[in-house]
Scaffold this active site. Structure first.
Site, short mmCIF file in Angstrom:
data_model
loop_
_atom_site.label_atom_id
_atom_site.label_comp_id
_atom_site.label_asym_id
_atom_site.label_seq_id
_atom_site.Cartn_x
_atom_site.Cartn_y
_atom_site.Cartn_z
N LEU A 108 -20.62 -29.46 65.10
CA LEU A 108 -21.17 -30.85 65.49
C LEU A 108 -20.29 -31.32 66.57
O LEU A 108 -18.96 -31.17 66.19
CB LEU A 108 -21.22 -31.66 64.19
CG LEU A 108 -22.31 -31.51 63.17
CD1 LEU A 108 -22.14 -32.33 61.84
CD2 LEU A 108 -23.67 -31.76 63.53
N ASP A 109 -20.92 -32.02 67.48
CA ASP A 109 -19.85 -32.29 68.61
C ASP A 109 -19.30 -33.56 68.12
O ASP A 109 -19.50 -34.33 67.01
CB ASP A 109 -20.85 -32.65 69.83
CG ASP A 109 -21.66 -33.71 69.65
OD1 ASP A 109 -21.89 -34.28 68.80
OD2 ASP A 109 -22.48 -33.98 70.75
N LYS A 110 -18.23 -33.89 68.93
CA LYS A 110 -17.34 -35.00 68.63
C LYS A 110 -17.98 -36.20 68.17
O LYS A 110 -17.69 -36.91 67.38
CB LYS A 110 -16.37 -35.22 69.59
CG LYS A 110 -15.12 -36.12 69.31
CD LYS A 110 -13.87 -35.94 70.39
CE LYS A 110 -12.68 -36.84 69.94
NZ LYS A 110 -11.88 -36.83 71.01
#
Length: 262
Positions: A108-110
């Site tokens: 999952l991106d930041k």
């Protein structure tokens, strides 16, 4: 001893969770690995009675029934980066502080949050990540403007991004600016790109489910081991899935650790 009883040295090392096969090859090339106190060559094989050491420390073979492998679900908070690279500030490994070496399954991106699986079982990582295996993932999404019926229908039908058209999926409006979506694909920042194509901006993205695994009562930053029932169902779900080489795991996490597979 038959070849069936032997295992390639780099796989033997990677199966322990110490490192990927690619990294194991580097350790062998650097003469940091021994078999029965002798320097091996790349491609060497080991048997159950062999003693394998890395930097002089014995590493034991994994159990054939995978009973010694780790499977956890983690509620990733916003700001944590899904990479195994320890020099990256806020990396997921330091955030969890697990005693075993584990890999995130996908990412999952930041700016995103929610459920992510981590494990020391490289085989299952690859099986889950293969898009053609159609393992569904569910998300709660908030966007910057009211959601229309057209928007939902377009998301479900497929949107052209990254030189392709996304696979049909299930989406449902849950509020004025919120919707849920279930994907079986894993394109780079897929939900954000799909919304952007339709003129919307994602302001919040949370993954709530991967296959049968759900966040339940996990708060952001908390993790738990899979239950026996969850683990049994997970292995059943991926039993017929195609595998790719474990060497792709670390490379993918390194190159795309802060990208969103959703």
């Amino acid at each position: 001893m038959s070849d069936q009883a032997l295992k390639r040295l780099n796989k033997y090392i990677s199966d322990t969770g110490l490192c990927s096969r690619r990294e194991a090859d580097k350790l062998i090339e650097q003469n940091r690995v021994t078999i029965n106190d002798q320097q091996p060559e790349l491609g060497s094989k080991v048997g159950p009675d062999d003693s394998v050491k890395v930097d002089g420390k014995i590493i034991g073979a994994v159990a054939n029934d995978k009973s010694d492998r780790v499977y956890i679900v983690y509620n990733k908070p916003i700001g944590i980066t899904c990479t195994t690279e320890r020099h990256v500030k806020g990396n997921i490994i330091d955030a969890i502080k697990h005693k075993n070496r584990i890999f995130p399954v996908g990412r999952l991106d930041k700016p995103s949050e929610g459920l992510i699986i981590l494990t020391s079982d490289g085989d299952i990582v690859n099986k889950i990540l293969r898009a053609e295996n159609a393992h569904d993932k569910e998300y709660e999404v908030t966007v910057n403007q009211p959601i229309s019926d057209r928007f939902i229908k377009r998301m479900e039908r497929g949107v052209p991004i990254l030189g392709t058209v996304t696979k049909p999926c299930t989406a449902r409006a849950t509020g004025r600016n919120t919707f849920t979506i279930i994907l079986t694909q894993g394109l780079n920042r897929q939900i954000r790109r799909m919304c952007e194509f339709l003129g919307y901006e994602v302001t919040k993205l949370k993954r709530t489910r991967i296959m049968h695994l759900e966040l339940d009562r996990l708060k952001p930053g908390q993790w738990r081991n899979l239950t026996d029932a969850e683990l049994k169902k997970l292995h059943q779900s991926v039993k017929s899935s195609t595998k790719t080489s474990i060497k792709n795991i670390d490379r993918t996490n390194t190159q795309q650790g802060n990208r969103d597979k959703s």
